[in-house]
Each structure stands twice: as C-alpha cells, then as structure tokens.
Design a protein around this motif. Structure first.
Motif, PDB file in Angstrom:
ATOM      1  N   MET A 159      70.578  74.867  51.215  1.00 54.63           N
ATOM      2  CA  MET A 159      69.303  74.713  50.881  1.00 54.63           C
ATOM      3  C   MET A 159      69.123  73.192  51.283  1.00 54.63           C
ATOM      4  N   LYS A 160      67.754  73.014  51.810  1.00 56.15           N
ATOM      5  CA  LYS A 160      67.391  71.834  52.134  1.00 56.15           C
ATOM      6  C   LYS A 160      66.423  71.126  51.061  1.00 56.15           C
ATOM      7  N   PHE A 161      66.593  69.600  50.580  1.00 51.14           N
ATOM      8  CA  PHE A 161      66.027  69.432  49.466  1.00 51.14           C
ATOM      9  C   PHE A 161      65.187  68.056  50.051  1.00 51.14           C
ATOM     10  N   ALA A 162      63.961  67.836  49.405  1.00 56.94           N
ATOM     11  CA  ALA A 162      63.338  66.745  49.650  1.00 56.94           C
ATOM     12  C   ALA A 162      63.256  66.040  48.183  1.00 56.94           C
ATOM     13  N   ILE A 163      63.602  64.783  47.770  1.00 55.51           N
ATOM     14  CA  ILE A 163      63.612  64.342  46.193  1.00 55.51           C
ATOM     15  C   ILE A 163      62.863  63.169  46.537  1.00 55.51           C
ATOM     16  N   ALA A 164      61.804  63.322  45.436  1.00 54.96           N
ATOM     17  CA  ALA A 164      60.837  62.377  44.977  1.00 54.96           C
ATOM     18  C   ALA A 164      61.075  61.399  43.755  1.00 54.96           C
ATOM     19  N   LEU A 165      61.430  60.424  43.690  1.00 57.87           N
ATOM     20  CA  LEU A 165      61.669  59.563  42.261  1.00 57.87           C
ATOM     21  C   LEU A 165      60.386  58.463  42.075  1.00 57.87           C
ATOM     22  N   PHE A 166      59.772  58.862  41.088  1.00 56.83           N
ATOM     23  CA  PHE A 166      58.561  58.306  40.527  1.00 56.83           C
ATOM     24  C   PHE A 166      58.972  56.903  39.288  1.00 56.83           C
ATOM     25  N   ALA A 167      60.254  57.309  38.823  1.00 55.21           N
ATOM     26  CA  ALA A 167      60.670  56.386  37.834  1.00 55.21           C
ATOM     27  C   ALA A 167      61.604  55.057  37.972  1.00 55.21           C
ATOM     28  N   ALA A 168      61.246  54.344  37.072  1.00 55.93           N
ATOM     29  CA  ALA A 168      62.125  52.876  37.391  1.00 55.93           C
ATOM     30  C   ALA A 168      63.443  53.130  37.288  1.00 55.93           C
ATOM     31  N   PRO A 169      64.310  52.377  37.717  1.00 52.36           N
ATOM     32  CA  PRO A 169      65.952  52.386  37.622  1.00 52.36           C
ATOM     33  C   PRO A 169      66.216  52.361  36.097  1.00 52.36           C
ATOM     34  N   HIS A 170      65.485  51.709  35.269  1.00 53.18           N
ATOM     35  CA  HIS A 170      66.026  51.952  33.829  1.00 53.18           C
ATOM     36  C   HIS A 170      65.482  53.124  32.835  1.00 53.18           C
ATOM     37  N   GLN A 171      64.826  53.774  33.806  1.00 54.60           N
ATOM     38  CA  GLN A 171      64.492  55.144  32.947  1.00 54.60           C
ATOM     39  C   GLN A 171      65.649  56.243  33.276  1.00 54.60           C
ATOM     40  N   PRO A 172      65.776  57.237  32.231  1.00 55.25           N
ATOM     41  CA  PRO A 172      66.713  58.265  32.316  1.00 55.25           C
ATOM     42  C   PRO A 172      66.383  59.039  33.688  1.00 55.25           C
ATOM     43  N   ALA A 173      65.125  59.358  34.149  1.00 59.80           N
ATOM     44  CA  ALA A 173      64.828  60.312  35.328  1.00 59.80           C
ATOM     45  C   ALA A 173      65.505  59.578  36.484  1.00 59.80           C
ATOM     46  N   ALA A 174      65.800  58.199  36.936  1.00 62.28           N
ATOM     47  CA  ALA A 174      66.342  57.665  37.938  1.00 62.28           C
ATOM     48  C   ALA A 174      67.832  58.049  38.115  1.00 62.28           C
ATOM     49  N   ARG A 175      68.242  57.963  36.832  1.00 65.96           N
ATOM     50  CA  ARG A 175      69.885  58.645  36.630  1.00 65.96           C
ATOM     51  C   ARG A 175      70.147  59.865  37.285  1.00 65.96           C
ATOM     52  N   ARG A 176      69.250  60.755  36.573  1.00 65.59           N
ATOM     53  CA  ARG A 176      69.093  62.152  36.711  1.00 65.59           C
ATOM     54  C   ARG A 176      68.837  62.532  38.398  1.00 65.59           C
ATOM     55  N   ALA A 177      68.052  61.793  38.753  1.00 64.59           N
ATOM     56  CA  ALA A 177      67.681  61.997  40.237  1.00 64.59           C
ATOM     57  C   ALA A 177      68.945  61.788  41.025  1.00 64.59           C
ATOM     58  N   LEU A 178      69.579  60.800  40.882  1.00 68.41           N
ATOM     59  CA  LEU A 178      70.837  60.252  41.569  1.00 68.41           C
ATOM     60  C   LEU A 178      71.914  61.454  41.430  1.00 68.41           C
ATOM     61  N   ARG A 179      72.159  61.780  40.190  1.00 65.75           N
ATOM     62  CA  ARG A 179      73.305  62.955  39.660  1.00 65.75           C
ATOM     63  C   ARG A 179      72.868  64.040  40.517  1.00 65.75           C
ATOM     64  N   PHE A 180      71.453  64.467  40.605  1.00 70.36           N
ATOM     65  CA  PHE A 180      71.123  65.670  41.159  1.00 70.36           C
ATOM     66  C   PHE A 180      71.565  65.620  42.700  1.00 70.36           C
ATOM     67  N   ALA A 181      71.076  64.411  43.474  1.00 66.74           N
ATOM     68  CA  ALA A 181      71.328  64.310  44.873  1.00 66.74           C
ATOM     69  C   ALA A 181      72.935  64.257  44.989  1.00 66.74           C
ATOM     70  N   GLN A 182      73.607  63.689  44.153  1.00 62.40           N
ATOM     71  CA  GLN A 182      75.150  63.679  44.318  1.00 62.40           C
ATOM     72  C   GLN A 182      75.827  65.357  44.105  1.00 62.40           C
ATOM     73  N   ALA A 183      75.151  65.750  43.226  1.00 60.31           N
ATOM     74  CA  ALA A 183      75.713  67.351  42.982  1.00 60.31           C
ATOM     75  C   ALA A 183      75.127  68.063  44.222  1.00 60.31           C
ATOM     76  N   ALA A 184      73.890  67.974  44.843  1.00 59.52           N
ATOM     77  CA  ALA A 184      73.320  68.812  45.820  1.00 59.52           C
ATOM     78  C   ALA A 184      74.305  68.428  47.078  1.00 59.52           C
ATOM     79  N   LEU A 185      74.457  67.502  47.318  1.00 57.70           N
ATOM     80  CA  LEU A 185      75.666  67.154  48.573  1.00 57.70           C
ATOM     81  C   LEU A 185      76.754  67.799  48.190  1.00 57.70           C
ATOM     82  N   ALA A 186      77.633  67.627  47.064  1.00 53.25           N
ATOM     83  CA  ALA A 186      78.770  67.996  46.859  1.00 53.25           C
ATOM     84  C   ALA A 186      78.800  69.440  47.002  1.00 53.25           C
ATOM     85  N   ASP A 187      77.583  70.227  46.680  1.00 52.81           N
ATOM     86  CA  ASP A 187      77.612  71.579  46.674  1.00 52.81           C
ATOM     87  C   ASP A 187      77.169  72.219  48.066  1.00 52.81           C
ATOM     88  N   GLY A 188      77.306  71.208  49.264  1.00 49.64           N
ATOM     89  CA  GLY A 188      76.783  71.628  50.583  1.00 49.64           C
ATOM     90  C   GLY A 188      75.495  71.890  50.832  1.00 49.64           C
TER      91      GLY A 188
END
Length: 130
Positions: A1-30
């Motif tokens: 699957m092809k993802f486009a990821i948009a991040l609206f949250a500042a780096p100190h907000q939990p959403a920013a960390r979740r976005a990075l972890r999602f992106a890492q997991a997406a690539l790890a899953d192919g």
C-alpha cells in the motif's frame, strides 16, 4: 500500500511521535511512503533549531535520520513554515533573516505537493491538527 502522511502537530505533541512510529512500521511492513508533508505546527518537526531536553526524545533528529535513511520525500509547507520562522537558506536571504533553520533532507514547497501525494497514494494518513 502507498501512504501519504501529513503531520500537523508540533514535535512535543504525542501525535508527532505517533506519526514517526507509523511511518517506521509502514516501511518495515513493506509499504511505500509517497510523501511526508509537514503542515501547521508540524513544520517545527523539520526545524534544526528545535532543541529537546536531555531526558526527552529528540524527535526532530529522529525524523531527519528516518527521512535520510529511507530517501523519503520530506516536504514542509512553505506558507506554514514562513509564518513560524522555519526558513531554508533561500527564504532567510529573501526575507533578510540572519539564520536558516531547515536543511536537507527537507524541502519547502506548497500545498500542491500534498494534493499530488494524495493522488499518488492509496491512503492519506493525518496526525495532529486542530
């Protein structure tokens, strides 16, 4: 699957960390990431001038390392960045500012880049926002 990821949250907000972890997991899953688009306060995640406390995760450094390691398209919304003082060398010169706070692998560009990514991707995944 092809993802486009948009991040609206500042780096100190939990959403920013979740976005990075999602992106890492997406690539790890192919899966593929068509583009990362940083908008609103998310532009701070691309700024090299953000300093994290010693006991906190340096999310801006993690994003930079991740984007470089996977040769991803990391786009920062130019309008949102300018409003928040996040400038590359060209924009700092254009507006007579003394310092740039964004550098490769990040690219300043417009919302058209998000639109294009949505057209190429199977899914747009957004993190943070009002």
């Amino acid at each position: 699957m092809k993802f486009a990821i948009a991040l609206f949250a500042a780096p100190h907000q939990p959403a920013a960390r979740r976005a990075l972890r999602f992106a890492q997991a997406a690539l790890a899953d192919g899966h593929e990431i068509v583009r990362l688009f940083f908008y609103q306060d998310g532009v701070h995640s691309a700024s090299s001038s953000v300093v994290s406390s010693q006991d906190e995760l340096d999310l801006t450094a993690e994003w930079r390392t991740f984007v470089k390691a996977h040769n991803l398209d990391g786009v920062v919304c130019i309008a949102a960045a300018l409003r928040r003082g996040v400038l590359d060398t060209d924009e700092a010169t254009r507006y007579g500012r003394t310092a740039a706070s964004i550098e490769a692998p990040w690219v300043l560009s417009g919302l058209g880049q998000l639109h294009e990514a949505v057209q190429e991707a199977d899914r747009l995944i957004c993190f943070g926002g009002p």
